[in-house]
Scaffold this motif. Structure first.
Motif, short mmCIF file in Angstrom:
data_model
loop_
_atom_site.label_atom_id
_atom_site.label_comp_id
_atom_site.label_asym_id
_atom_site.label_seq_id
_atom_site.Cartn_x
_atom_site.Cartn_y
_atom_site.Cartn_z
N ASP A 50 0.82 -1.22 0.00
CA ASP A 50 0.00 0.00 0.00
C ASP A 50 0.85 1.27 0.00
OD1 ASP A 50 -0.84 -2.12 2.10
OD2 ASP A 50 -2.76 -1.32 1.41
N GLY A 55 5.18 1.37 -7.31
CA GLY A 55 4.85 -0.01 -7.64
C GLY A 55 5.84 -1.03 -7.11
N ALA A 126 -9.31 2.76 -7.36
CA ALA A 126 -8.03 2.05 -7.53
C ALA A 126 -7.56 1.45 -6.21
CB ALA A 126 -6.98 3.01 -8.10
N ASP A 127 -7.77 2.17 -5.11
CA ASP A 127 -7.38 1.67 -3.78
C ASP A 127 -8.16 0.40 -3.44
OD1 ASP A 127 -6.20 1.45 -1.28
OD2 ASP A 127 -6.82 3.43 -0.60
N GLU A 130 -6.75 -2.40 -5.53
CA GLU A 130 -5.45 -2.74 -4.94
C GLU A 130 -5.66 -3.60 -3.69
OE1 GLU A 130 -1.74 -0.09 -3.44
OE2 GLU A 130 -3.62 0.22 -2.36
N ASN A 131 -6.56 -3.19 -2.81
CA ASN A 131 -6.79 -3.94 -1.58
C ASN A 131 -7.28 -5.35 -1.85
OD1 ASN A 131 -6.04 -1.76 -0.02
ND2 ASN A 131 -8.13 -1.08 0.38
N THR A 152 -2.47 -6.09 -9.72
CA THR A 152 -2.59 -5.32 -8.48
C THR A 152 -1.68 -4.11 -8.51
OG1 THR A 152 -3.11 -7.38 -7.32
CG2 THR A 152 -2.51 -5.49 -5.96
N ASN A 153 -0.47 -4.28 -9.02
CA ASN A 153 0.49 -3.19 -9.11
C ASN A 153 -0.03 -2.04 -9.96
OD1 ASN A 153 3.23 -1.96 -8.92
ND2 ASN A 153 3.23 -2.41 -11.10
N PHE A 155 -3.01 -0.99 -10.29
CA PHE A 155 -3.95 -0.19 -9.51
C PHE A 155 -3.27 0.55 -8.36
CE2 PHE A 155 -6.74 -2.72 -12.05
CZ PHE A 155 -7.70 -1.78 -12.40
N SER A 156 -2.18 0.00 -7.85
CA SER A 156 -1.39 0.74 -6.85
C SER A 156 -0.82 2.00 -7.47
CB SER A 156 -0.25 -0.14 -6.31
OG SER A 156 -0.74 -1.24 -5.60
N LYS A 159 -3.59 4.53 -8.22
CA LYS A 159 -3.95 5.20 -6.96
C LYS A 159 -2.95 6.31 -6.65
CE LYS A 159 -2.64 3.61 -2.97
NZ LYS A 159 -2.45 2.81 -1.74
#
Length: 192
Positions: A50, A55, A126-127, A130-131, A152-153, A155-156, A159
């Motif tokens: 997070d 990334g 996006a968070d 990611e979560n 996932t990266n 969207f990190s 964000k």
């Protein structure tokens, strides 16, 4: 844009915006002061996913999750993720409404500047993605795939970019508001 404008116009009373802003930042401070350090104590100094604005890759995720150990991965799932599932909606709404509040004060609410208020909503969505990705990775570890980590990266990073762009725009908005307020005060002083 019309729906966003309607949502903002209905909810930009100063006290409501302030209460939501304070609640949002209380949750953020709670995470920064307690849940993130509580999880990072297992990570041997490695940053949690997070907290990686540029990334990460499969190697980093494997190293982090190995370093966290079973107890640390469980802490990530049960200590850090729950408040981080509350925070994005608060962030998105709070900062969207805060933007609307200042745009209204600047008499620019019904203009293209309203799109600034979309950035915290993009960040919030996006968070959440990611979560969910982090939850899936924590539950699948050690059987992680490059595709899952890469997804996932992305969207990190989205964000991080949308949050950074928003705060740059918000600073510009606040500076405009400050300049307008000072100009108005000088004009009023000169009239008297």
């Amino acid at each position: 844009m019309k729906r966003l404008l309607t949502l903002i116009e209905r909810n930009i009373a100063g006290k409501k915006v302030l209460a939501l802003f304070l609640l949002t930042n209380a949750v953020y401070v709670y995470m920064l002061a307690f849940t993130i350090p509580g999880t990072m104590k297992f990570s041997n100094g490695m940053k949690l996913l997070d907290m990686m604005p540029t990334g990460y890759d499969l190697n980093y995720v494997n190293t982090l999750f190995s370093s966290l150990g079973e107890e640390g991965r469980q802490a990530y799932l049960t200590t850090q993720i729950p408040p981080d599932m509350v925070y994005p909606i608060l962030f998105g709404l709070s900062y969207c409404l805060l933007t609307g509040y200042f745009l209204k004060k600047l008499q620019k609410l019904n203009t293209h500047y309203l799109y600034i208020g979309v950035l915290p909503i993009i960040s919030a969505v996006a968070d959440y993605v990611e979560n969910v990705g982090i939850i899936v990775m924590l539950n699948r570890y050690p059987n992680l795939t490059q595709d899952l980590v890469s997804f996932t990266n992305v969207f990190s990073v989205i964000k991080s970019i949308s949050t950074s762009l928003f705060f740059i725009a918000l600073i510009g908005l606040l500076l405009s508001f400050g300049v307008k307020s000072i100009s108005r005060k000088k004009t009023n002083d000169n009239v008297m």
